[in-house]
Design a protein around this motif. Structure first.
Motif, PDB file in Angstrom:
ATOM      1  N   ALA A 116       1.917 -30.015 -33.948  1.00  0.00           N
ATOM      2  CA  ALA A 116       0.579 -30.618 -34.012  1.00  0.00           C
ATOM      3  C   ALA A 116       0.402 -31.811 -33.075  1.00  0.00           C
ATOM      4  O   ALA A 116      -0.689 -32.381 -33.027  1.00  0.00           O
ATOM      5  CB  ALA A 116       0.288 -31.058 -35.450  1.00  0.00           C
ATOM      6  N   HIS A 117       1.426 -32.207 -32.346  1.00  0.00           N
ATOM      7  CA  HIS A 117       1.315 -33.355 -31.439  1.00  0.00           C
ATOM      8  C   HIS A 117       0.118 -33.184 -30.506  1.00  0.00           C
ATOM      9  O   HIS A 117      -0.080 -32.099 -29.928  1.00  0.00           O
ATOM     10  CB  HIS A 117       2.595 -33.483 -30.620  1.00  0.00           C
ATOM     11  CG  HIS A 117       2.720 -34.762 -29.855  1.00  0.00           C
ATOM     12  ND1 HIS A 117       1.959 -35.034 -28.745  1.00  0.00           N
ATOM     13  CD2 HIS A 117       3.511 -35.852 -30.051  1.00  0.00           C
ATOM     14  CE1 HIS A 117       2.291 -36.223 -28.276  1.00  0.00           C
ATOM     15  NE2 HIS A 117       3.223 -36.744 -29.052  1.00  0.00           N
ATOM     16  N   PRO A 118      -0.713 -34.216 -30.314  1.00  0.00           N
ATOM     17  CA  PRO A 118      -1.920 -34.070 -29.473  1.00  0.00           C
ATOM     18  C   PRO A 118      -1.621 -33.588 -28.056  1.00  0.00           C
ATOM     19  O   PRO A 118      -2.400 -32.804 -27.497  1.00  0.00           O
ATOM     20  CB  PRO A 118      -2.510 -35.482 -29.470  1.00  0.00           C
ATOM     21  CG  PRO A 118      -2.027 -36.101 -30.739  1.00  0.00           C
ATOM     22  CD  PRO A 118      -0.665 -35.537 -30.974  1.00  0.00           C
ATOM     23  N   ARG A 119      -0.506 -34.025 -27.477  1.00  0.00           N
ATOM     24  CA  ARG A 119      -0.188 -33.597 -26.110  1.00  0.00           C
ATOM     25  C   ARG A 119       0.123 -32.109 -26.076  1.00  0.00           C
ATOM     26  O   ARG A 119      -0.241 -31.398 -25.126  1.00  0.00           O
ATOM     27  CB  ARG A 119       0.991 -34.412 -25.571  1.00  0.00           C
ATOM     28  CG  ARG A 119       1.407 -34.055 -24.149  1.00  0.00           C
ATOM     29  CD  ARG A 119       2.106 -35.227 -23.472  1.00  0.00           C
ATOM     30  NE  ARG A 119       3.211 -35.730 -24.264  1.00  0.00           N
ATOM     31  CZ  ARG A 119       4.476 -35.328 -24.153  1.00  0.00           C
ATOM     32  NH1 ARG A 119       4.783 -34.377 -23.292  1.00  0.00           N
ATOM     33  NH2 ARG A 119       5.431 -35.858 -24.884  1.00  0.00           N
ATOM     34  N   TYR A 120       0.818 -31.615 -27.095  1.00  0.00           N
ATOM     35  CA  TYR A 120       1.123 -30.187 -27.149  1.00  0.00           C
ATOM     36  C   TYR A 120      -0.155 -29.370 -27.328  1.00  0.00           C
ATOM     37  O   TYR A 120      -0.329 -28.311 -26.705  1.00  0.00           O
ATOM     38  CB  TYR A 120       2.084 -29.893 -28.287  1.00  0.00           C
ATOM     39  CG  TYR A 120       3.417 -30.598 -28.190  1.00  0.00           C
ATOM     40  CD1 TYR A 120       3.899 -31.076 -26.975  1.00  0.00           C
ATOM     41  CD2 TYR A 120       4.209 -30.777 -29.314  1.00  0.00           C
ATOM     42  CE1 TYR A 120       5.118 -31.710 -26.881  1.00  0.00           C
ATOM     43  CE2 TYR A 120       5.446 -31.413 -29.233  1.00  0.00           C
ATOM     44  CZ  TYR A 120       5.892 -31.879 -28.020  1.00  0.00           C
ATOM     45  OH  TYR A 120       7.106 -32.508 -27.935  1.00  0.00           O
ATOM     46  N   GLN A 121      -1.039 -29.855 -28.177  1.00  0.00           N
ATOM     47  CA  GLN A 121      -2.297 -29.150 -28.390  1.00  0.00           C
ATOM     48  C   GLN A 121      -3.166 -29.179 -27.131  1.00  0.00           C
ATOM     49  O   GLN A 121      -3.856 -28.209 -26.820  1.00  0.00           O
ATOM     50  CB  GLN A 121      -3.041 -29.760 -29.584  1.00  0.00           C
ATOM     51  CG  GLN A 121      -2.333 -29.560 -30.915  1.00  0.00           C
ATOM     52  CD  GLN A 121      -2.192 -28.097 -31.290  1.00  0.00           C
ATOM     53  OE1 GLN A 121      -3.065 -27.277 -31.012  1.00  0.00           O
ATOM     54  NE2 GLN A 121      -1.075 -27.743 -31.935  1.00  0.00           N
ATOM     55  N   ALA A 122      -3.111 -30.289 -26.392  1.00  0.00           N
ATOM     56  CA  ALA A 122      -3.858 -30.377 -25.135  1.00  0.00           C
ATOM     57  C   ALA A 122      -3.315 -29.377 -24.112  1.00  0.00           C
ATOM     58  O   ALA A 122      -4.073 -28.743 -23.371  1.00  0.00           O
ATOM     59  CB  ALA A 122      -3.796 -31.794 -24.573  1.00  0.00           C
TER      60      ALA A 122
END
Length: 382
Positions: A116-122
């Motif tokens: 769920a890390h924002p960078r991974y989702q981005a």
């Protein structure tokens, strides 16, 4: 894909330059041998023993272990053993095994489940279906080099060695139960991305940053401040980070590769300090050489960083040892590297070992042997 390494202390010369290592691993179900989406639970459990030296990773079926800065091979080996042991114990407590392979040998159909890390989702949003099978496990080595301008100039000298680093670390011949025909399928998966692979040749730190900003402007790179090239001045820490390698099965191999890379950086830094700009091999040439290294691994021939011609990998091993010999001897690491190349000559790379295990028992045998190799000499306990 983590970029974390603890802040190193000031170095006191070539032989004492601190190094740090990051290792990414898959979690596997011992019954099905499929990768298991239990990274957060395993990382949280292992953190009780080693704190921030373990973390989640991009895919939920992965975890990462990392070391503090180390000055000697013995110190590095001790930290790697401690962190691997904590992850092995945490995985077992969750009913799973820890597996050092550049790609999953077996996994369920469908897209990779992402943390769920924002960078991974981005990254998922930007690259879309390119991320569907992007579950890869790497070895990253950090070498203390706080002068970012000098780090870029040093990386120019390291660029043509990247194919050899891929070849000696090749440990991902299988994906989803099939033999890909490559020694490092992880490298092939990475090569689809325009922002991964050897960095472009840069004449200065400003040039390096301008190139990253231009690529990010096309949306081919997620963040210009955090490029994922095989070589980079780390965005947050005073290190030159080398990211080209598959995670290795054998902890001794990991130690040897890390100290070899320290010596390579020390030798190249010396040339850069004397004003040598490094060989300006075009990116297309290096990407082609990396492709062959990913296909063949530690067999046959590879790219000569000086001439650009193909040479037997055994000769390339001699070449890199000669180039780094002074730094290796100063650090007391020549024996580690000599032993590494001896092991490669005797048993081949990780891909060769995986294929030998498959010949004797199929994909499930490969997973079982990888789990034992990752745990080390005490892998059959518990």
């Amino acid at each position: 894909m983590s970029d974390y390494v603890p802040e190193p202390v000031e170095s006191g010369g070539g032989g004492t330059v601190p190094i740090g290592v990051e290792e990414e691993f898959f979690l596997v179900d011992p019954d099905t041998r499929l990768v298991a989406a239990a990274g957060p639970a395993v990382a949280a459990r292992a953190a009780r023993a080693v704190g921030e030296l373990v973390t989640e990773e991009f895919a939920l079926c992965q975890v990462e272990g990392r070391t503090p800065p180390c000055r000697s091979a013995a110190e590095l080996r001790g930290h790697l053993q401690r962190v691997r042991a904590a992850l092995v114990a945490a995985a077992r407590a969750e009913g799973l095994g820890l597996c050092a392979s550049g790609t999953p040998v077996l996994q369920e159909p469908g897209p990779v489940r992402v943390a769920a890390h924002p960078r991974y989702q981005a990254g998922r949003a930007q690259y879309r279906s390119m991320m569907d099978d992007f579950a890869i496990s790497a070895l990253h080595v950090h070498v203390h080099l706080p002068d970012r301008e000098l780090a870029v100039m040093t990386a120019n000298h390291l660029r043509p060695w990247v194919p050899l680093l891929i070849a000696l670390s090749a440990n991902s011949p299988f994906e989803r139960g099939r033999d890909t025909g490559y020694a490092s399928w992880r490298s092939v998966l990475r090569s689809r991305f325009p922002c991964l692979g050897p960095p472009p040749y840069a004449v200065s730190l400003q040039d390096h940053e301008r190139l990253a900003e231009t690529i990010a402007g096309t949306e081919a790179m997620l963040d210009a401040g955090m490029p994922f090239w095989d070589l980079r001045p780390n965005p947050r820490h005073p290190t030159l980070e080398i990211r080209a390698m598959d995670v290795l099965q054998d902890l001794d191999d990991t130690v040897a590769v890390a100290v070899l890379l320290r010596a390579l950086v020390v030798a190249a830094e010396g040339l850069a300090r004397r004003g040598d700009p490094g060989p300006a091999w075009p990116g297309e040439v290096l990407r082609a050489a990396c492709w062959r290294a990913a296909r063949d691994g530690w067999r046959d021939e590879g790219f000569d960083p000086v001439t650009g011609r193909s040479r037997p990998v055994t000769e390339l091993a001699q070449q890199i040892t000669a180039f780094t010999a002074e730094a290796l001897e100063e650090a007391g690491d020549l024996g580690e590297v000599t032993a590494l190349f001896g092991r490669l000559a005797g048993r081949g790379d990780g891909a060769a070992r995986q294929r030998a295990w498959a010949a004797g028992g199929g994909s499930t045998a490969v997973v079982d042997r990888l789990v034992l190799a990752t745990a080390g000499p005490h892998g059959e306990r518990g």
